[in-house]
Design a protein around this motif. Structure first.
Motif, PDB file in Angstrom:
ATOM      1  N   ASP A   5      97.171  39.769  66.624  1.00  0.00           N
ATOM      2  CA  ASP A   5      96.991  39.289  65.252  1.00  0.00           C
ATOM      3  C   ASP A   5      96.085  38.057  65.233  1.00  0.00           C
ATOM      4  O   ASP A   5      95.218  37.927  64.365  1.00  0.00           O
ATOM      5  CB  ASP A   5      98.335  38.940  64.614  1.00  0.00           C
ATOM      6  N   GLN A   6      96.275  37.156  66.180  1.00  0.00           N
ATOM      7  CA  GLN A   6      95.435  35.958  66.261  1.00  0.00           C
ATOM      8  C   GLN A   6      93.970  36.330  66.462  1.00  0.00           C
ATOM      9  O   GLN A   6      93.080  35.740  65.839  1.00  0.00           O
ATOM     10  CB  GLN A   6      95.900  35.042  67.400  1.00  0.00           C
ATOM     11  N   ARG A   7      93.719  37.318  67.291  1.00  0.00           N
ATOM     12  CA  ARG A   7      92.341  37.754  67.537  1.00  0.00           C
ATOM     13  C   ARG A   7      91.742  38.398  66.284  1.00  0.00           C
ATOM     14  O   ARG A   7      90.564  38.195  65.978  1.00  0.00           O
ATOM     15  CB  ARG A   7      92.297  38.698  68.736  1.00  0.00           C
ATOM     16  N   ILE A   8      92.543  39.154  65.557  1.00  0.00           N
ATOM     17  CA  ILE A   8      92.079  39.759  64.301  1.00  0.00           C
ATOM     18  C   ILE A   8      91.730  38.664  63.300  1.00  0.00           C
ATOM     19  O   ILE A   8      90.664  38.693  62.668  1.00  0.00           O
ATOM     20  CB  ILE A   8      93.125  40.736  63.729  1.00  0.00           C
ATOM     21  N   VAL A   9      92.605  37.683  63.156  1.00  0.00           N
ATOM     22  CA  VAL A   9      92.342  36.573  62.235  1.00  0.00           C
ATOM     23  C   VAL A   9      91.090  35.820  62.658  1.00  0.00           C
ATOM     24  O   VAL A   9      90.263  35.457  61.817  1.00  0.00           O
ATOM     25  CB  VAL A   9      93.563  35.637  62.123  1.00  0.00           C
ATOM     26  N   SER A  10      90.906  35.597  63.939  1.00  0.00           N
ATOM     27  CA  SER A  10      89.697  34.924  64.432  1.00  0.00           C
ATOM     28  C   SER A  10      88.443  35.697  64.037  1.00  0.00           C
ATOM     29  O   SER A  10      87.439  35.102  63.613  1.00  0.00           O
ATOM     30  CB  SER A  10      89.739  34.756  65.952  1.00  0.00           C
ATOM     31  N   CYS A  11      88.489  37.025  64.174  1.00  0.00           N
ATOM     32  CA  CYS A  11      87.346  37.857  63.771  1.00  0.00           C
ATOM     33  C   CYS A  11      87.072  37.693  62.281  1.00  0.00           C
ATOM     34  O   CYS A  11      85.912  37.573  61.865  1.00  0.00           O
ATOM     35  CB  CYS A  11      87.614  39.329  64.075  1.00  0.00           C
ATOM     36  N   LEU A  12      88.119  37.678  61.471  1.00  0.00           N
ATOM     37  CA  LEU A  12      87.955  37.551  60.027  1.00  0.00           C
ATOM     38  C   LEU A  12      87.454  36.161  59.629  1.00  0.00           C
ATOM     39  O   LEU A  12      86.658  36.031  58.699  1.00  0.00           O
ATOM     40  CB  LEU A  12      89.259  37.876  59.304  1.00  0.00           C
ATOM     41  N   VAL A  13      87.897  35.125  60.336  1.00  0.00           N
ATOM     42  CA  VAL A  13      87.413  33.777  60.056  1.00  0.00           C
ATOM     43  C   VAL A  13      85.930  33.683  60.384  1.00  0.00           C
ATOM     44  O   VAL A  13      85.152  33.074  59.654  1.00  0.00           O
ATOM     45  CB  VAL A  13      88.228  32.716  60.839  1.00  0.00           C
ATOM     46  N   THR A  14      85.525  34.321  61.470  1.00  0.00           N
ATOM     47  CA  THR A  14      84.120  34.319  61.864  1.00  0.00           C
ATOM     48  C   THR A  14      83.263  35.077  60.871  1.00  0.00           C
ATOM     49  O   THR A  14      82.189  34.630  60.484  1.00  0.00           O
ATOM     50  CB  THR A  14      83.958  34.930  63.274  1.00  0.00           C
ATOM     51  N   ASN A  15      83.756  36.260  60.439  1.00  0.00           N
ATOM     52  CA  ASN A  15      83.016  37.069  59.478  1.00  0.00           C
ATOM     53  C   ASN A  15      83.998  37.956  58.717  1.00  0.00           C
ATOM     54  O   ASN A  15      84.370  39.035  59.202  1.00  0.00           O
ATOM     55  CB  ASN A  15      81.952  37.922  60.177  1.00  0.00           C
ATOM     56  N   ALA A  16      84.374  37.514  57.532  1.00  0.00           N
ATOM     57  CA  ALA A  16      85.350  38.265  56.732  1.00  0.00           C
ATOM     58  C   ALA A  16      84.802  39.599  56.248  1.00  0.00           C
ATOM     59  O   ALA A  16      85.557  40.435  55.766  1.00  0.00           O
ATOM     60  CB  ALA A  16      85.812  37.429  55.543  1.00  0.00           C
ATOM     61  N   ARG A  17      83.506  39.818  56.391  1.00  0.00           N
ATOM     62  CA  ARG A  17      82.908  41.088  55.968  1.00  0.00           C
ATOM     63  C   ARG A  17      82.927  42.127  57.089  1.00  0.00           C
ATOM     64  O   ARG A  17      82.478  43.260  56.892  1.00  0.00           O
ATOM     65  CB  ARG A  17      81.475  40.851  55.500  1.00  0.00           C
ATOM     66  N   SER A  18      83.442  41.769  58.242  1.00  0.00           N
ATOM     67  CA  SER A  18      83.534  42.735  59.348  1.00  0.00           C
ATOM     68  C   SER A  18      84.385  43.926  58.932  1.00  0.00           C
ATOM     69  O   SER A  18      85.407  43.766  58.263  1.00  0.00           O
ATOM     70  CB  SER A  18      84.181  42.090  60.574  1.00  0.00           C
ATOM     71  N   SER A  19      83.964  45.100  59.346  1.00  0.00           N
ATOM     72  CA  SER A  19      84.753  46.297  59.040  1.00  0.00           C
ATOM     73  C   SER A  19      85.952  46.359  59.981  1.00  0.00           C
ATOM     74  O   SER A  19      85.974  45.719  61.040  1.00  0.00           O
ATOM     75  CB  SER A  19      83.896  47.553  59.209  1.00  0.00           C
ATOM     76  N   TYR A  20      86.941  47.144  59.600  1.00  0.00           N
ATOM     77  CA  TYR A  20      88.100  47.328  60.475  1.00  0.00           C
ATOM     78  C   TYR A  20      87.664  47.935  61.799  1.00  0.00           C
ATOM     79  O   TYR A  20      88.198  47.589  62.857  1.00  0.00           O
ATOM     80  CB  TYR A  20      89.156  48.206  59.800  1.00  0.00           C
ATOM     81  N   ALA A  21      86.670  48.806  61.773  1.00  0.00           N
ATOM     82  CA  ALA A  21      86.162  49.423  63.006  1.00  0.00           C
ATOM     83  C   ALA A  21      85.519  48.367  63.909  1.00  0.00           C
ATOM     84  O   ALA A  21      85.734  48.370  65.127  1.00  0.00           O
ATOM     85  CB  ALA A  21      85.158  50.526  62.674  1.00  0.00           C
ATOM     86  N   GLU A  22      84.734  47.470  63.310  1.00  0.00           N
ATOM     87  CA  GLU A  22      84.101  46.400  64.106  1.00  0.00           C
ATOM     88  C   GLU A  22      85.149  45.492  64.735  1.00  0.00           C
ATOM     89  O   GLU A  22      85.060  45.142  65.916  1.00  0.00           O
ATOM     90  CB  GLU A  22      83.143  45.574  63.228  1.00  0.00           C
ATOM     91  N   ILE A  23      86.147  45.140  63.953  1.00  0.00           N
ATOM     92  CA  ILE A  23      87.225  44.287  64.481  1.00  0.00           C
ATOM     93  C   ILE A  23      87.981  45.044  65.563  1.00  0.00           C
ATOM     94  O   ILE A  23      88.319  44.484  66.611  1.00  0.00           O
ATOM     95  CB  ILE A  23      88.173  43.838  63.349  1.00  0.00           C
ATOM     96  N   GLY A  24      88.228  46.322  65.327  1.00  0.00           N
ATOM     97  CA  GLY A  24      88.932  47.147  66.299  1.00  0.00           C
ATOM     98  C   GLY A  24      88.231  47.183  67.645  1.00  0.00           C
ATOM     99  O   GLY A  24      88.874  47.148  68.693  1.00  0.00           O
ATOM    100  N   LYS A  25      86.900  47.245  67.638  1.00  0.00           N
ATOM    101  CA  LYS A  25      86.140  47.238  68.896  1.00  0.00           C
ATOM    102  C   LYS A  25      86.367  45.944  69.666  1.00  0.00           C
ATOM    103  O   LYS A  25      86.464  45.949  70.893  1.00  0.00           O
ATOM    104  CB  LYS A  25      84.648  47.423  68.625  1.00  0.00           C
ATOM    105  N   VAL A  26      86.454  44.829  68.937  1.00  0.00           N
ATOM    106  CA  VAL A  26      86.640  43.524  69.580  1.00  0.00           C
ATOM    107  C   VAL A  26      88.050  43.383  70.152  1.00  0.00           C
ATOM    108  O   VAL A  26      88.234  42.870  71.255  1.00  0.00           O
ATOM    109  CB  VAL A  26      86.356  42.375  68.579  1.00  0.00           C
TER     110      VAL A  26
END
Length: 148
Positions: A5-26
């Motif tokens: 969850d922390q990593r997901i939130v970090s991705c969203l803080v960096t770029n809230a426009r990231s798709s779920y697929a992009e976040i999923g890859k990370v």
């Protein structure tokens, strides 16, 4: 909230426009799994929403100040908030420890606009006095991150 969850939130803080697929890859999850976790983070209040980050100066609101507000008598935070909400120049307000009852963050178009906003703030019936500090430059501004 776990490490994923922390990593997901970090991705969203960096770029809230990231798709779920992009976040999923990370983070190593499928897009539907990321969506479920984001929905849960929203439901539990960890995430409060998604917004665009706007440069106030680009919108013509580049003058700002922090104002210590000292109230007359014992005024509740709810009452302070109710009096501050109509002032469009108030972008944030906080109850604080110490001599002041609250700290108010003001934004204005220029110094004359700021002076006008300060006069209206000082004119509120609950206000006894204020102490203002005008911001000259921003040295550091960062969003909260779950990794901290």
């Amino acid at each position: 909230m776990n490490t994923l969850d922390q990593r997901i939130v970090s991705c969203l803080v960096t770029n809230a426009r990231s798709s779920y697929a992009e976040i999923g890859k990370v983070v190593g999850l499928s897009a539907p799994a990321v969506k479920r976790r984001v929905d849960r983070l929203l439901a539990t209040g960890v995430l409060r929403g998604f917004t665009a980050v706007v440069d106030p100066e680009a919108l013509g609101w580049g003058t700002e100040a922090f104002v210590e507000v000292h109230c007359q008598g014992n005024v509740s935070p709810a009452r302070i908030r109710a009096h501050l909400e109509p002032l469009t120049e108030v972008v944030a307000a906080y109850t604080v420890s110490g001599a002041a009852d609250a700290i108010v963050h003001l934004r204005a178009a220029d110094i004359h606009h700021l002076e006008s906003a300060l006069e209206r703030l000082r004119g509120l019936e609950i206000i006894d006095r204020t102490v203002s500090t005008v911001v000259l430059s921003t040295l550091l501004e960062r969003p909260p991150t779950p990794d901290s």
